[in-house]
Design a protein around this motif. Structure first.
Motif, short mmCIF file in Angstrom:
data_model
loop_
_atom_site.label_atom_id
_atom_site.label_comp_id
_atom_site.label_asym_id
_atom_site.label_seq_id
_atom_site.Cartn_x
_atom_site.Cartn_y
_atom_site.Cartn_z
N SER A 221 -2.37 38.26 52.02
CA SER A 221 -0.98 38.30 51.55
C SER A 221 -0.13 37.21 52.18
O SER A 221 1.09 37.23 52.02
CB SER A 221 -0.36 39.67 51.84
OG SER A 221 -0.39 39.94 53.24
N GLU A 223 0.37 32.79 53.29
CA GLU A 223 0.45 31.55 52.54
C GLU A 223 -0.92 31.10 52.05
O GLU A 223 -1.03 30.50 50.97
CB GLU A 223 1.08 30.45 53.40
CG GLU A 223 2.57 30.62 53.67
CD GLU A 223 2.86 31.63 54.77
OE1 GLU A 223 1.90 32.21 55.33
OE2 GLU A 223 4.05 31.85 55.08
N ASP A 226 -1.58 32.96 48.94
CA ASP A 226 -0.78 32.38 47.84
C ASP A 226 -1.41 31.09 47.33
O ASP A 226 -1.46 30.85 46.12
CB ASP A 226 0.65 32.12 48.31
CG ASP A 226 1.41 33.40 48.62
OD1 ASP A 226 0.99 34.46 48.11
OD2 ASP A 226 2.39 33.34 49.38
N ARG A 229 -4.46 31.93 45.18
CA ARG A 229 -4.10 32.43 43.85
C ARG A 229 -3.53 31.31 42.97
O ARG A 229 -3.85 31.23 41.77
CB ARG A 229 -3.10 33.58 43.99
CG ARG A 229 -3.74 34.87 44.50
CD ARG A 229 -2.74 36.02 44.53
NE ARG A 229 -1.80 35.87 45.63
CZ ARG A 229 -2.03 36.30 46.87
NH1 ARG A 229 -3.17 36.90 47.15
NH2 ARG A 229 -1.13 36.15 47.82
N CYS A 230 -2.69 30.46 43.54
CA CYS A 230 -2.15 29.34 42.77
C CYS A 230 -3.25 28.38 42.35
O CYS A 230 -3.24 27.87 41.22
CB CYS A 230 -1.08 28.61 43.58
SG CYS A 230 0.42 29.56 43.87
#
Length: 479
Positions: A221, A223, A226, A229-230
């Motif tokens: 959860s 950076e 993130d 996922r990006c």
């Protein structure tokens, strides 16, 4: 050309190696910052202890009468001092001395040195030559006289060097242990995930169309999560784009193969239309001009279809067009004027004129009307109202055309990608190119093609502005 393929970084230049080296350096720097005041404090402590021991020896000698010289020398040797004296008021008295007086090289007043002075004095002692003589002055606790101690700095220097060596060894151990712990923690938390992302990007770059090369995001959860996922979303979007580009390339190849044969077939149809024009039948004479125009447009489309695949549509050749007549031609070509179930309405003023390319606007209306016609014919219920209307109005230099129908409307699932190639197909079996081409043709005129929100059916609005007037050209023509 040099083949620039993605490659993995060598382990010796990786983030882990750099992180380990930087951690060791930073810990050593921290130890140096700790060592500087520590060695100064060690010097002060050593001198204070030496002065305290010498003060005790001086007190014993002063309180005892007729102390033998041999005992004094043993006390001086036990306290590592050369001479001891004390001052009571203005009078100074020598208590004991191991050797004749020598030159004093440095004078130290305990308790009066600042931190900076103490640090400088500590390093001065570390780099001093052996045999330097110090005079240490202080006021012993509980006594009124000041005691001076003369001593050789060599023992102090040797003790400080031993202390420095111990600190250095301890610092190296702490640095290595701390660096390894920090390295392992940061490698687990950051370096390994970043390396995994880098490897995933390299693998994906080697074959972007392979879906198995897309990174699988973890459940983190932070950076890093993130970023994973990006990256996964970006890889999927890029893979879809690559697939669309391949489909476009395949479509272009297929079109180029059939283009030659289609042109030959259309040329044969033109020959037959020329023969039909010679038949003196009123019905034939009525429809032959329309057939000839349709064939001419088809030949023009086949000539420009490859250009569309390479560089888009040609710039519009704008002229004033009778919009009611153009809409009527579209209806006749599609058979809407005599359709058994669809009511076709042209709600356009007879005097309505539009500044546009006739062939391109014809294609736009043809695509919109054919889509509406297919939607209306696909409804199996006989009782439903099937109506298709083309309406237009002018507001200053802007013409607004609305093509509406009473069909089932446009599903919400395709509204976002309605004007994108291969994505805006509403009916099964459609390619999704019709609306994309129509939108591109309208944009070439400086206008816009939009889907209106209507309670029933579907309504597409075409807005096309007139060409701006170049006043300089107009003035030159008048002059």
């Amino acid at each position: 050309m040099v083949d620039e393929q993605p490659r993995r970084l060598l382990p010796r230049t990786g983030l882990g190696t750099k992180l380990l080296v930087l951690t060791v350096l930073f810990v050593m720097l921290s130890e140096v910052l700790i060592f500087v005041p520590s060695i100064a404090n060690h010097r002060q402590t050593w001198l204070a202890d030496a002065h305290r021991n010498a003060s005790v020896a001086a007190a014993i000698i002063a309180e005892t009468k007729n102390v033998p010289e041999q005992l004094k020398l043993r006390l001086l040797d036990a306290t590592d001092t050369l001479a001891i004296s004390h001052r009571d008021g203005e009078r100074r008295r020598l208590i004991a001395m191991a050797a004749p007086p020598t030159m004093v090289d440095r004078h130290v007043e305990l308790g009066n040195e600042t931190i900076a002075q103490s640090i400088l004095a500590a390093f001065d002692t570390l780099f001093a030559p052996n045999g330097r003589i110090l005079r240490v002055t202080a006021m012993p606790e509980g006594r009124a006289e000041e005691v001076d101690v003369i001593l050789d700095e060599t023992a102090l220097r040797a003790d400080m060097l031993a202390y420095s060596a111990n600190i250095l060894a301890l610092s190296l151990v702490i640095s290595v242990v701390t660096a390894l712990l920090v390295f392992m923690a940061l490698r687990w938390l950051f370096v390994r995930p970043v390396k995994r992302l880098a490897d995933a990007m390299i693998d994906f770059a080697n074959d972007p169309e392979d879906a198995t090369r897309t990174v699988a995001p973890s459940r983190r959860s932070d950076e890093i999560g993130d970023a994973e996922r990006c990256l996964a979303v970006m890889q999927r979007q890029l893979a879809d784009t690559m697939t669309e580009r391949r489909r476009l390339a395949e479509l272009g190849l297929a079109v180029s193969k059939i283009n030659h044969d289609l042109r030959n077939l259309l040329a044969s149809a033109q020959l037959f239309s020329d023969r039909l024009a010679a038949i003196p039948d009123p019905t034939v004479q009525r429809f032959v001009p329309k057939l000839v125009r349709a064939l001419d447009r088809a030949v023009g489309y086949t000539s420009g279809v490859l250009a569309y695949g390479r560089a888009g549509e040609a710039p519009p050749s704008r002229r004033l067009i009778d919009l009611e007549h153009l809409a009527s031609d579209v209806g006749e070509i599609l058979g809407l004027d005599m359709h058994p179930t669809i009511e076709f309405r042209i709600l356009v003023d007879d005097a309505m004129e539009i500044d546009a390319d006739p062939d391109q606007l014809y294609r736009v209306l043809m695509n919109l009307c054919r889509n509406a016609m297919d939607a209306l014919e696909a409804d199996p219920h006989d009782a439903v109202v099937r109506r298709l209307a083309v309406a237009a109005e002018r507001a200053g230099s802007l013409v607004r055309i609305v093509v509406s129908d009473t069909g089932p409307g446009v599903p919400d699932a395709v509204r976002q990608a309605l004007f994108q190639p291969f994505k805006g197909n509403v009916r099964r079996g459609g390619t999704g190119l019709g609306l994309a081409i129509a939108a591109e043709l309208v944009r070439a005129h400086g206008g816009e093609l939009t889907l209106l929100d209507t309670p029933t059916g579907a309504a597409f609005e075409i807005t096309i502005p007139d060409r701006p007037v170049d006043l300089s050209v107009r003035r030159a023509a008048i002059a």
